[in-house]
Design a protein around this motif. Structure first.
Motif, mmCIF file in Angstrom:
data_model
loop_
_atom_site.group_PDB
_atom_site.id
_atom_site.type_symbol
_atom_site.label_atom_id
_atom_site.label_comp_id
_atom_site.label_asym_id
_atom_site.label_seq_id
_atom_site.Cartn_x
_atom_site.Cartn_y
_atom_site.Cartn_z
ATOM 1 N N PHE A 162 94.064 113.564 133.498
ATOM 2 C CA PHE A 162 94.045 114.955 133.033
ATOM 3 C C PHE A 162 94.634 115.024 131.639
ATOM 4 N N VAL A 163 93.944 115.706 130.750
ATOM 5 C CA VAL A 163 94.483 115.857 129.398
ATOM 6 C C VAL A 163 94.172 117.253 128.856
ATOM 7 N N THR A 164 95.135 117.814 128.130
ATOM 8 C CA THR A 164 94.920 119.105 127.467
ATOM 9 C C THR A 164 94.624 118.830 126.001
ATOM 10 N N VAL A 165 93.533 119.404 125.483
ATOM 11 C CA VAL A 165 93.220 119.183 124.059
ATOM 12 C C VAL A 165 93.303 120.498 123.296
ATOM 13 N N ARG A 166 93.909 120.436 122.098
ATOM 14 C CA ARG A 166 94.129 121.660 121.320
ATOM 15 C C ARG A 166 93.354 121.681 120.010
ATOM 16 N N SER A 167 92.585 120.603 119.761
ATOM 17 C CA SER A 167 91.791 120.553 118.526
ATOM 18 C C SER A 167 90.543 119.715 118.780
ATOM 19 N N ILE A 168 89.598 119.830 117.853
ATOM 20 C CA ILE A 168 88.369 119.036 117.987
ATOM 21 C C ILE A 168 88.698 117.549 117.870
ATOM 22 N N GLU A 169 89.668 117.232 117.011
ATOM 23 C CA GLU A 169 90.077 115.828 116.869
ATOM 24 C C GLU A 169 90.604 115.269 118.197
ATOM 25 N N ASP A 170 91.474 116.058 118.855
ATOM 26 C CA ASP A 170 91.999 115.662 120.181
ATOM 27 C C ASP A 170 90.861 115.458 121.174
ATOM 28 N N LEU A 171 89.899 116.375 121.100
ATOM 29 C CA LEU A 171 88.775 116.319 122.031
ATOM 30 C C LEU A 171 87.988 115.023 121.838
ATOM 31 N N ASN A 178 78.581 117.563 120.195
ATOM 32 C CA ASN A 178 77.584 116.733 120.866
ATOM 33 C C ASN A 178 78.321 115.536 121.465
ATOM 34 N N ARG A 179 78.266 115.392 122.768
ATOM 35 C CA ARG A 179 79.084 114.367 123.430
ATOM 36 C C ARG A 179 78.630 112.959 123.104
ATOM 37 N N GLU A 180 77.388 112.809 122.702
ATOM 38 C CA GLU A 180 76.848 111.493 122.373
ATOM 39 C C GLU A 180 77.248 111.093 120.949
ATOM 40 N N SER A 181 76.914 111.975 119.988
ATOM 41 C CA SER A 181 77.131 111.646 118.566
ATOM 42 C C SER A 181 78.539 112.000 118.088
ATOM 43 N N LEU A 182 79.258 112.822 118.865
ATOM 44 C CA LEU A 182 80.569 113.365 118.474
ATOM 45 C C LEU A 182 80.493 114.190 117.181
ATOM 46 N N GLU A 183 79.319 114.756 116.922
ATOM 47 C CA GLU A 183 79.153 115.667 115.778
ATOM 48 C C GLU A 183 79.174 117.105 116.292
ATOM 49 N N ILE A 184 79.660 118.008 115.423
ATOM 50 C CA ILE A 184 79.611 119.436 115.755
ATOM 51 C C ILE A 184 78.225 119.980 115.393
ATOM 52 N N GLN A 218 86.646 109.473 123.497
ATOM 53 C CA GLN A 218 86.636 108.036 123.190
ATOM 54 C C GLN A 218 87.433 107.250 124.232
ATOM 55 N N PHE A 219 88.553 107.823 124.651
ATOM 56 C CA PHE A 219 89.362 107.194 125.703
ATOM 57 C C PHE A 219 88.511 107.024 126.968
ATOM 58 N N ALA A 220 87.800 108.095 127.329
ATOM 59 C CA ALA A 220 86.986 108.060 128.546
ATOM 60 C C ALA A 220 85.900 106.991 128.437
ATOM 61 N N LYS A 221 85.318 106.897 127.259
ATOM 62 C CA LYS A 221 84.255 105.915 127.052
ATOM 63 C C LYS A 221 84.805 104.501 127.222
ATOM 64 N N ALA A 222 85.965 104.264 126.582
ATOM 65 C CA ALA A 222 86.587 102.932 126.639
ATOM 66 C C ALA A 222 86.967 102.570 128.075
ATOM 67 N N GLU A 223 87.389 103.564 128.846
ATOM 68 C CA GLU A 223 87.817 103.315 130.233
ATOM 69 C C GLU A 223 86.666 103.470 131.224
ATOM 70 N N GLY A 255 75.742 119.311 130.427
ATOM 71 C CA GLY A 255 76.599 118.133 130.288
ATOM 72 C C GLY A 255 76.532 117.441 128.940
ATOM 73 N N GLN A 256 75.722 117.958 128.012
ATOM 74 C CA GLN A 256 75.553 117.236 126.742
ATOM 75 C C GLN A 256 76.420 117.763 125.608
ATOM 76 N N TYR A 257 76.903 118.994 125.740
ATOM 77 C CA TYR A 257 77.684 119.604 124.653
ATOM 78 C C TYR A 257 78.969 120.204 125.192
ATOM 79 N N ILE A 258 79.965 120.282 124.311
ATOM 80 C CA ILE A 258 81.204 120.977 124.664
ATOM 81 C C ILE A 258 81.384 122.118 123.664
ATOM 82 N N ILE A 259 81.417 123.329 124.177
ATOM 83 C CA ILE A 259 81.547 124.499 123.296
ATOM 84 C C ILE A 259 82.982 124.555 122.764
#
Ligand code: EPU
Length: 337
Positions: A24-33, A145-151, A38-43, A174-178
């Motif tokens: 579980f993680v709380t994110v407060r910025s796009i960078e955190d997100l 965009n969860r794939e490209s990590l672009e806004i 990336q953590f999830a991908k690596a794990e 499941g492809q984007y995070i608003i």
């Protein structure tokens, strides 16, 4: 970033279901997100994005990374003589955003007072109440965009809004995070009081001069009288969508059930799922920890220690009984996880 392990999700879903998240993680910025993804991908972990948790039913422990979005901040982007364009972070609490708009005398979302959840979740299912939907005031949103990590920016058309629907629940699931939403609010209000309940409440309160504050107060009063407060009784608002049937089917139903409410639309007649459920005898039903709200049959409730699986089974039983009695198929509005 503080990634926690084995966290109970009970405080994070308005049904108050006690299931755990492995991470579980709380994110407060796009960078955190981005970092969390990336953590999830690596794990090799799946990710579940959590807003206000007001439209989900947890039916199991989640062996994945839950990301709680708390990207906050409200900003006036620009204005002209008629409108303001206001951008809100996805993590802002929807009702707080509505209250802020009312304080600034920005009109357009007062009918949407007291809807649980966050700003980021509001376009997801095009939230609506008392004749107003988010699409009426929506300008655009930014989503990662969860794939490209672009806004990427989505305008109203590309969101494909429908009744409690958007592209993010369908084609792009499941492809984007608003991350933020921009609204176009009015400086001069256009009051929407077509719902009888609003007119009745305004009259009861002796309101002579309409204002967005008076409408908001009326909506809050109506909602509080019918809908249980999730802090007191776990619930997720309307559990099912109001179904639309063909004009022929409606006539058939009307012959058998003359009192059936129906709201004609372009392609058929919208029925009141709450009425159907009440007529089938479910209103106020209780089985142990779970049940159907006694003031609004469209709302399923958790009295405390209820299980998501039991609520899922109850919803299936309700669907079956409505189909048997009326030949109408109810669709859940809530997302089963
Ligand atoms: N009704 C009954 N019995 C009930 C509940 C409702 O007979 O137990 C009848 C009412 O008498 C009325 C009709 O059903 O004739 C409609 O009821 P209501 O005005 O309470 O609205 P709703 O259709 O049940 C929808 C939204 C709500 C929104 C209200 C007000 C959906 C699925 N639900 O409910 O949204 O607040 O209208 O606009 O469209 C939500 O989505 O979580 C939600 C609460």
């Amino acid at each position: 970033m503080n990634i926690q392990e084995n966290i109970s999700l009970k405080p994070f879903n308005t049904f108050g279901i006690d299931q755990t998240a492995r991470f579980f993680v709380t994110v407060r910025s796009i960078e955190d997100l981005k970092e969390a993804l990336q953590f999830a991908k690596a794990e090799n972990l799946e990710v579940f994005i959590l807003g206000g948790g007001s439209n989900i039913l947890l039916t199991q422990d989640l062996d994945l990374l839950v990301v709680k979005l708390e990207i906050n901040g409200i900003k006036l982007l620009r204005e002209d003589s008629e409108h303001v364009w206001v951008k809100s972070g996805a993590g802002e609490i929807w009702h707080d955003f509505v209250m802020y708009a009312i304080e600034q005398e920005w009109a357009g979302i007062e009918n949407l007072s007291l809807i649980p959840g966050t700003v980021g979740a509001s376009p997801m299912q095009n939230i609506g109440a008392y004749g107003v939907e988010i699409k009426d005031v929506f300008e655009s949103l930014e989503a990662l965009n969860r794939e490209s990590l672009e806004i990427e920016v989505f305008d109203a058309e590309s969101c494909r809004f429908g009744y409690r629907e958007s592209v993010f629940k369908n084609e792009l699931k499941g492809q984007y995070i608003i991350c933020s939403v921009t609204f176009r609010l009015r400086k001069q209000p256009v009051f929407q009081t077509s719902y009888g309940a609003i007119q009745d409440t305004l009259a009861k309160n002796g309101v002579k001069t309409l204002s967005i504050r008076a409408i908001s107060d009326a909506v809050i009063e109506i909602r509080q009288s019918k809908l249980p407060d999730p802090k007191v009784i776990g619930n997720s608002g309307s559990f099912f969508k109001n179904p639309t049937v063909s004009f022929e089917k409606y006539e058939e139903l009307k012959d058998k059930f003359p009192a059936i409410p129906g709201y004609p639309q372009d392609k058929g007649v919208k029925l009141a799922a709450g009425w159907l459920i009440e007529q089938a005898g479910w209103k106020g039903y209780r089985n142990g920890q779970i049940g159907v709200h006694d003031k609004q049959a469209l709302v399923l409730v958790n009295h405390g220690e209820g299980k998501g699986k039991d609520l899922m089974n109850l919803s299936q039983k309700i669907q079956d009984s409505i189909f048997e009695k009326f030949g109408v198929q109810l669709q859940p509005e809530v997302n089963f996880i």
